[in-house]
Enzyme design. Structure first.
Site, PDB file in Angstrom:
ATOM      1  N   THR A  58       0.827  -1.203   0.000  1.00 16.49           N
ATOM      2  CA  THR A  58       0.000   0.000   0.000  1.00 16.49           C
ATOM      3  C   THR A  58       0.862   1.254   0.000  1.00 16.49           C
ATOM      4  OG1 THR A  58      -1.775  -1.162   1.162  1.00 16.49           O
ATOM      5  CG2 THR A  58      -1.819   1.233   1.235  1.00 16.49           C
ATOM      6  N   TYR A 121     -12.490  -4.915  -5.639  1.00 14.58           N
ATOM      7  CA  TYR A 121     -13.608  -4.348  -6.412  1.00 14.58           C
ATOM      8  C   TYR A 121     -14.777  -5.330  -6.463  1.00 14.58           C
ATOM      9  CZ  TYR A 121     -16.387  -1.681  -9.673  1.00 14.58           C
ATOM     10  OH  TYR A 121     -17.412  -0.976 -10.230  1.00 14.58           O
ATOM     11  N   TYR A 147      -1.960 -11.173   1.352  1.00 16.92           N
ATOM     12  CA  TYR A 147      -2.089  -9.838   1.950  1.00 16.92           C
ATOM     13  C   TYR A 147      -3.569  -9.623   2.228  1.00 16.92           C
ATOM     14  CZ  TYR A 147      -1.510  -4.681   2.245  1.00 16.92           C
ATOM     15  OH  TYR A 147      -1.505  -3.366   2.639  1.00 16.92           O
ATOM     16  N   LYS A 174       0.146 -11.748   5.566  1.00 19.20           N
ATOM     17  CA  LYS A 174       0.346 -10.406   6.101  1.00 19.20           C
ATOM     18  C   LYS A 174      -1.040  -9.860   6.394  1.00 19.20           C
ATOM     19  CE  LYS A 174       0.970  -5.701   5.426  1.00 19.20           C
ATOM     20  NZ  LYS A 174       0.138  -4.632   4.865  1.00 19.20           N
TER      21      LYS A 174
END
Length: 305
Positions: A58, A121, A147, A174
């Site tokens: 990110t 999405y 993730y 993660k």
């Protein structure tokens, strides 16, 4: 590691532990990719104690860079620090096809592992999520890490799906869900996996429930602070580790002011011994002068500048 911190899972060939910053992607003022500064930032965190690096998370603005740029980012980071620490590259995308292509590119330029954000999405059920990760695992010969950040993707993984992902062969997770009961149960069910705490708000608590390391945005600017926290915990100095977590809370609050994501790159310009990472890529935007001065004041008060 001296033994007090949780140990990486047996399914993780990289043995990820300690502090693994989600390194920034640097841009020139015209927002074109700056690979030299991107590599310099990876060098900075490794020189200050990071035990791995995670480009294109990110903080690396991965949704805003092209496929060719992603490959260039991973390649420059691998060239800079890949012989010293594991480089686990973010390769996630909304489609499985694109994710596989990014994973193959990352592996081809030397990434030690790939980190696959849950597709975003469109809503996904467990079957779709497992099939997605299986395709990536089949495509590359490096370990694949999940993730999990449902606040951004809109797709949370159930504990049953985690069971299936472990069977499919992921190496670890993660977790940025901030759902401590979920994290604790996932770790309890799968000690063979490596778990990394993905929020600066849960570094110390993450270690307590079994995370072996931390993917910390604060560590992009003040890696030595987060390294000290991990080392204190690993040495059995729990009171000191708690105190350092409190300090991380203060830094986190400071860099979260202003526009989303602006704090880390702004703070890097305020710390004199760090390379500049340039602006964020639009539509993200940097801090205005008022927020920048307030951030500088906060960091001076914390004796970090």
């Amino acid at each position: 590691m001296t033994g007090e911190a949780p140990q990486p899972g047996a399914a993780d060939p990289l043995g990820l532990h300690g502090v693994v910053p989600p390194t920034v992607t640097a841009f020139h003022e015209d927002e074109s990719l700056d690979t030299e500064a991107t590599a310099a930032h990876a060098r900075f965190v490794v020189d200050h104690g990071a035990t791995g690096v995670f480009p294109l998370g990110t903080n690396g603005e991965f949704p805003l860079v092209t496929g060719d740029e992603r490959r260039a980012v991973v390649e420059c980071v691998v060239d800079e620090v890949g012989e010293e620490v594991p480089v686990i590259a973010g390769v996630g995308a909304p489609s499985t096809r694109e994710t596989v292509a990014h994973a193959e590119d990352a592996a081809a330029v030397g990434a030690d592992g790939v980190v696959v954000v849950t597709p975003y999405y469109y809503p996904l059920d467990g079957d779709a999520a497992v099939a997605h990760y299986e395709r990536v695992i089949e495509a590359v010969d490096v370990p694949v890490y999940v993730y999990h950040i449902p606040s951004k993707t809109g797709n949370a993984l159930s504990l049953d799906t985690v069971d299936r992902l472990a069977e499919a062969g992921v190496a670890g997770i993660k977790d940025s869900s901030k759902d401590v009961p979920w994290l604790g149960q996932a770790i309890d069910a799968h000690p063979e996996l490596t778990f990394l705490a993905g929020s600066d708000s849960l570094l110390y608590p993450g270690l307590q429930v079994g995370c072996t390391g931390m993917v910390s945005a604060v560590a992009n600017v003040f890696p030595e602070l987060v390294v000290d926290l991990f080392d204190a915990y690993d040495a059995g100095e729990r009171d000191r580790a708690r105190e350092l977590q409190s300090r991380v809370y203060d830094v986190r609050d400071a860099i979260k002011r202003g526009p989303y994501m602006a704090g880390v790159k702004t703070a890097l310009t305020l710390r004199e011994d760090t390379p500049s990472a340039g602006p964020l890529r639009s539509p993200l935007r940097t801090m205005d002068d008022t927020d920048r001065e307030a951030l500088a004041d906060d960091l001076r008060e914390l004796a970090l500048l």
